[in-house]
Design a protein around this motif. Structure first.
Motif, PDB file in Angstrom:
ATOM      1  N   THR A   1       0.835  -1.194   0.000  1.00  0.00           N
ATOM      2  CA  THR A   1       0.000   0.000   0.000  1.00  0.00           C
ATOM      3  C   THR A   1       0.874   1.249   0.000  1.00  0.00           C
ATOM      4  O   THR A   1       1.780   1.368   0.827  1.00  0.00           O
ATOM      5  CB  THR A   1      -0.924   0.032   1.232  1.00  0.00           C
ATOM      6  OG1 THR A   1      -1.715  -1.151   1.257  1.00  0.00           O
ATOM      7  CG2 THR A   1      -1.832   1.242   1.195  1.00  0.00           C
ATOM      8  N   ILE A   2       0.638   2.132  -0.961  1.00  0.00           N
ATOM      9  CA  ILE A   2       1.287   3.440  -0.956  1.00  0.00           C
ATOM     10  C   ILE A   2       0.498   4.360  -0.038  1.00  0.00           C
ATOM     11  O   ILE A   2      -0.702   4.577  -0.238  1.00  0.00           O
ATOM     12  CB  ILE A   2       1.377   4.028  -2.375  1.00  0.00           C
ATOM     13  CG1 ILE A   2       2.420   3.258  -3.203  1.00  0.00           C
ATOM     14  CG2 ILE A   2       1.715   5.525  -2.331  1.00  0.00           C
ATOM     15  CD1 ILE A   2       2.526   3.702  -4.650  1.00  0.00           C
ATOM     16  N   VAL A   3       1.173   4.865   0.987  1.00  0.00           N
ATOM     17  CA  VAL A   3       0.548   5.765   1.954  1.00  0.00           C
ATOM     18  C   VAL A   3       0.863   7.196   1.523  1.00  0.00           C
ATOM     19  O   VAL A   3       1.998   7.655   1.631  1.00  0.00           O
ATOM     20  CB  VAL A   3       1.047   5.492   3.381  1.00  0.00           C
ATOM     21  CG1 VAL A   3       0.352   6.411   4.377  1.00  0.00           C
ATOM     22  CG2 VAL A   3       0.817   4.026   3.759  1.00  0.00           C
ATOM     23  N   SER A   4      -0.158   7.879   1.028  1.00  0.00           N
ATOM     24  CA  SER A   4       0.017   9.244   0.521  1.00  0.00           C
ATOM     25  C   SER A   4      -0.353  10.301   1.542  1.00  0.00           C
ATOM     26  O   SER A   4      -0.004  11.471   1.378  1.00  0.00           O
ATOM     27  CB  SER A   4      -0.862   9.453  -0.728  1.00  0.00           C
ATOM     28  OG  SER A   4      -0.661   8.450  -1.682  1.00  0.00           O
ATOM     29  N   ASP A   5      -1.087   9.903   2.583  1.00  0.00           N
ATOM     30  CA  ASP A   5      -1.663  10.897   3.492  1.00  0.00           C
ATOM     31  C   ASP A   5      -1.771  10.272   4.882  1.00  0.00           C
ATOM     32  O   ASP A   5      -2.760   9.624   5.214  1.00  0.00           O
ATOM     33  CB  ASP A   5      -3.042  11.320   2.970  1.00  0.00           C
ATOM     34  CG  ASP A   5      -3.632  12.505   3.723  1.00  0.00           C
ATOM     35  OD1 ASP A   5      -2.943  13.064   4.597  1.00  0.00           O
ATOM     36  OD2 ASP A   5      -4.788  12.863   3.426  1.00  0.00           O
ATOM     37  N   VAL A   6      -0.732  10.435   5.696  1.00  0.00           N
ATOM     38  CA  VAL A   6      -0.694   9.835   7.032  1.00  0.00           C
ATOM     39  C   VAL A   6      -1.588  10.636   7.982  1.00  0.00           C
ATOM     40  O   VAL A   6      -1.404  11.839   8.148  1.00  0.00           O
ATOM     41  CB  VAL A   6       0.746   9.794   7.579  1.00  0.00           C
ATOM     42  CG1 VAL A   6       0.755   9.206   8.995  1.00  0.00           C
ATOM     43  CG2 VAL A   6       1.650   8.985   6.654  1.00  0.00           C
ATOM     44  N   ASN A   7      -2.561   9.948   8.583  1.00  0.00           N
ATOM     45  CA  ASN A   7      -3.400  10.561   9.617  1.00  0.00           C
ATOM     46  C   ASN A   7      -3.839   9.465  10.586  1.00  0.00           C
ATOM     47  O   ASN A   7      -3.504   8.286  10.397  1.00  0.00           O
ATOM     48  CB  ASN A   7      -4.601  11.289   8.993  1.00  0.00           C
ATOM     49  CG  ASN A   7      -5.428  10.382   8.099  1.00  0.00           C
ATOM     50  OD1 ASN A   7      -5.828   9.290   8.504  1.00  0.00           O
ATOM     51  ND2 ASN A   7      -5.673  10.815   6.859  1.00  0.00           N
ATOM     52  N   ASP A   8      -4.556   9.829  11.606  1.00  0.00           N
ATOM     53  CA  ASP A   8      -4.906   8.857  12.644  1.00  0.00           C
ATOM     54  C   ASP A   8      -5.705   7.687  12.081  1.00  0.00           C
ATOM     55  O   ASP A   8      -5.499   6.523  12.452  1.00  0.00           O
ATOM     56  CB  ASP A   8      -5.703   9.533  13.763  1.00  0.00           C
ATOM     57  CG  ASP A   8      -4.840  10.468  14.613  1.00  0.00           C
ATOM     58  OD1 ASP A   8      -3.603  10.340  14.529  1.00  0.00           O
ATOM     59  OD2 ASP A   8      -5.401  11.311  15.342  1.00  0.00           O
TER      60      ASP A   8
ATOM     61  N   ARG B   1       5.664   8.969  11.996  1.00  0.00           N
ATOM     62  CA  ARG B   1       4.444   8.382  12.566  1.00  0.00           C
ATOM     63  C   ARG B   1       4.136   7.025  11.922  1.00  0.00           C
ATOM     64  O   ARG B   1       3.755   6.068  12.614  1.00  0.00           O
ATOM     65  CB  ARG B   1       3.251   9.325  12.379  1.00  0.00           C
ATOM     66  CG  ARG B   1       3.344  10.615  13.180  1.00  0.00           C
ATOM     67  CD  ARG B   1       2.048  11.418  13.049  1.00  0.00           C
ATOM     68  NE  ARG B   1       0.959  10.817  13.828  1.00  0.00           N
ATOM     69  CZ  ARG B   1      -0.318  11.106  13.651  1.00  0.00           C
ATOM     70  NH1 ARG B   1      -0.694  11.959  12.708  1.00  0.00           N
ATOM     71  NH2 ARG B   1      -1.246  10.544  14.404  1.00  0.00           N
ATOM     72  N   ALA B   2       4.306   6.931  10.615  1.00  0.00           N
ATOM     73  CA  ALA B   2       4.058   5.654   9.932  1.00  0.00           C
ATOM     74  C   ALA B   2       5.074   4.602  10.375  1.00  0.00           C
ATOM     75  O   ALA B   2       4.729   3.425  10.574  1.00  0.00           O
ATOM     76  CB  ALA B   2       4.113   5.846   8.422  1.00  0.00           C
TER      77      ALA B   2
ATOM     78  N   PHE C   1       4.159  -1.042   3.542  1.00  0.00           N
ATOM     79  CA  PHE C   1       3.611   0.289   3.280  1.00  0.00           C
ATOM     80  C   PHE C   1       4.722   1.178   2.737  1.00  0.00           C
ATOM     81  O   PHE C   1       5.762   1.342   3.372  1.00  0.00           O
ATOM     82  CB  PHE C   1       3.033   0.870   4.564  1.00  0.00           C
ATOM     83  CG  PHE C   1       1.989  -0.019   5.186  1.00  0.00           C
ATOM     84  CD1 PHE C   1       0.670   0.060   4.801  1.00  0.00           C
ATOM     85  CD2 PHE C   1       2.356  -0.971   6.130  1.00  0.00           C
ATOM     86  CE1 PHE C   1      -0.285  -0.780   5.349  1.00  0.00           C
ATOM     87  CE2 PHE C   1       1.406  -1.816   6.696  1.00  0.00           C
ATOM     88  CZ  PHE C   1       0.080  -1.727   6.301  1.00  0.00           C
ATOM     89  N   LYS C   2       4.464   1.774   1.582  1.00  0.00           N
ATOM     90  CA  LYS C   2       5.479   2.585   0.914  1.00  0.00           C
ATOM     91  C   LYS C   2       5.184   4.065   1.113  1.00  0.00           C
ATOM     92  O   LYS C   2       4.050   4.514   0.912  1.00  0.00           O
ATOM     93  CB  LYS C   2       5.512   2.255  -0.583  1.00  0.00           C
ATOM     94  CG  LYS C   2       6.605   2.998  -1.364  1.00  0.00           C
ATOM     95  CD  LYS C   2       6.549   2.592  -2.833  1.00  0.00           C
ATOM     96  CE  LYS C   2       7.586   3.321  -3.677  1.00  0.00           C
ATOM     97  NZ  LYS C   2       7.464   3.000  -5.100  1.00  0.00           N
TER      98      LYS C   2
END
Length: 469
Positions: A132-139, A176-177, A157-158
């Protein structure tokens, strides 16, 4: 239950070479026995299909842990679909891919995965899984990471230090990730380039009239890869997280990985065939031809190749994947005529990886077992697919390649199966070729004929990385 015997080949795994026959029952490997033994002779009785592998290698099907089928990028989309791309992979001896589902900015990881399942379901000729490409880290995204790891749907996670405004994450979001990966066992993958600084250099180059494809490599300076690699390692160290750096292209970035590994950190590195076989000489080809070789991280001067080969031999680099992301020269790469920054980034290669690496065996750069290790076994272990994939052992999926080590081929767009109008390795002569390719007991390729079908490939749920301490 169907039974198949692969007879008389040299079985090569990451740890062993032995003259053995392989018994397949249904979709799994049932047993191995020494060629000529009573046990192996008995397998040929009855209705078993016998595949003659005399004079050939029998290796695990390749595992390409970095592909981008149908990826939207730069106003267009990668030209290989999951159907055409997985078929081409099979022709080249790869029987598993791990592609990347992209989280839309402002959306959920689930949204990206659903979109990629829709593209792939019923269309793949070989088995597949998703990072999974994580483009927007949030809670909310951090909680989703936990659920995806628990279910096995996506355990890696990329994140990107490059492409501001598209995939880019700042150091705080990356941290955070990584902290979440440290807690849930997910593996953080990193595109390590300083995208903020690169954008400044791009703007300056274009303003000065430097618009040709070769400037793509110059503005993406190797020190900006090395700096980002160093920063990613330190952030992972703070988070207590493992780190897998994708498409390492530069000697200076590799040095950062080697230093971290020497210090005992859980840091891993991947490189790709384009960095081992191509260089900035290709980017500088006359006219607009260099656009064919625009990818990120970019091709480097030829002297970097020796460092990368050495890294593969010393295990400072563990995996060779393709980062297969093809765009046709006509109509797609041409979007960047007059402005290199608009050339879609990516090269075709999913069909060529196993053969290019076998050429490295022929040339004495790596051993046969190391070939299998970096192309099949380690990617399967790194991404939670071993021992189902990446090895030849009882109970493993019957993903096998009967490989002819003496076949001579000339790589060309005229004969490849990827849905792209050029080959990055056009005219290159290679020794070695997959003769028979088997996925879960089903023959997909044999003797130059296609026997596979769209929809044979199954989605794979994965465990977590098997290299973490």
């Amino acid at each position: 239950m169907s039974r198949t015997v692969i007879r008389g080949g040299l079985v090569i795994t990451a740890t062993d070479e032995l003259h053995a026959d392989v018994l397949i029952e249904g979709e799994r490997i049932a047993a191995l026995a020494a060629t000529g033994s009573d046990a192996a002779a008995a397998w040929g009785n009855g209705d078993a299909q016998v595949i003659d592998a005399a004079g050939h290698y029998v290796i695990p099907g390749g595992v390409d842990a970095h592909t981008h089928m149908q990826l939207p990028f730069g106003g267009t989309s990668a030209s290989d679909t999951f159907e055409t791309g997985t078929r081409a992979a099979a022709w080249g001896g790869t029987t598993t891919i791990v592609d990347f589902a992209v989280q839309p900015v402002g959306g959920a990881l689930r949204e990206g995965l659903d979109a990629w399942h829709a593209k792939a379901d019923g269309n793949c000729a070989i088995d597949y899984a998703f990072h999974t490409i994580v483009s927007d880290v949030n809670d909310g995204v951090l909680k989703e990471m936990d659920a995806l790891v628990d279910s096995g749907e996506s355990t890696s996670f990329k994140l990107f230090m490059a492409y501001p405004g598209v995939f880019y994450s700042d150091d705080g979001r990356i941290l955070r990730a990584m902290q979440r990966g440290a807690a849930n066992g997910g593996l953080i993958m990193m595109h390590a380039e300083n995208g903020i600084a690169i954008d400044v250099l791009v703007e300056q180059a274009l303003a000065a009239g430097r618009t040709d494809p070769r400037y793509h490599g110059e503005v993406r300076h190797e020190l900006l890869e090395a700096e980002a690699t160093h920063r990613a390692i330190r952030l992972a160290q703070v988070a207590g997280s493992p780190l897998y750096v994708v498409h390492v292209s530069a000697a200076s970035a590799l040095a950062e990985l080697a230093q971290a590994r020497d210090a005992g950190l859980n840091v891993f590195g991947e490189t790709c065939p384009q960095y081992l076989f191509l260089s900035t000489d290709n980017l500088a080809e006359p006219g607009f031809e260099g656009a064919k070789y625009v990818c990120s991280t970019p091709l480097r001067p030829r002297e970097h190749q020796e460092a990368l080969w050495r890294g593969l031999r010393t295990n400072d680099l563990q995996v060779v994947s393709t980062d297969h992301c093809p765009f046709c020269f006509v109509g797609q790469k041409e979007l960047g005529r007059g402005d290199f920054s608009k050339i879609p980034n990516g090269l075709p290669g999913v069909e060529n990886r196993m053969d290019l690496l076998h050429q490295a065996v022929v040339d004495g750069r790596i051993s046969r077992r190391r070939w299998v290790e970096i192309a099949c076994t380690t990617p399967a272990r790194m991404f939670g697919l071993h021992p189902r994939k990446g090895t030849i052992a009882p109970g493993a999926d019957a993903d096998l390649v009967v490989y002819d080590p003496t076949a001579v081929q000339t790589v060309s767009a005229a004969t490849h199966h990827m849905n792209v109008d050029y080959s990055a390795y056009e005219g290159r002569q290679l020794t070695g070729r997959a003769r028979t390719v088997i996925s879960r007991g089903t023959v997909l390729v044999d003797g130059g004929s296609w026997h596979g079908r769209a929809g044979h490939g199954a989605f794979l749920r994965r465990d977590t990385c098997q290299y973490l301490t």
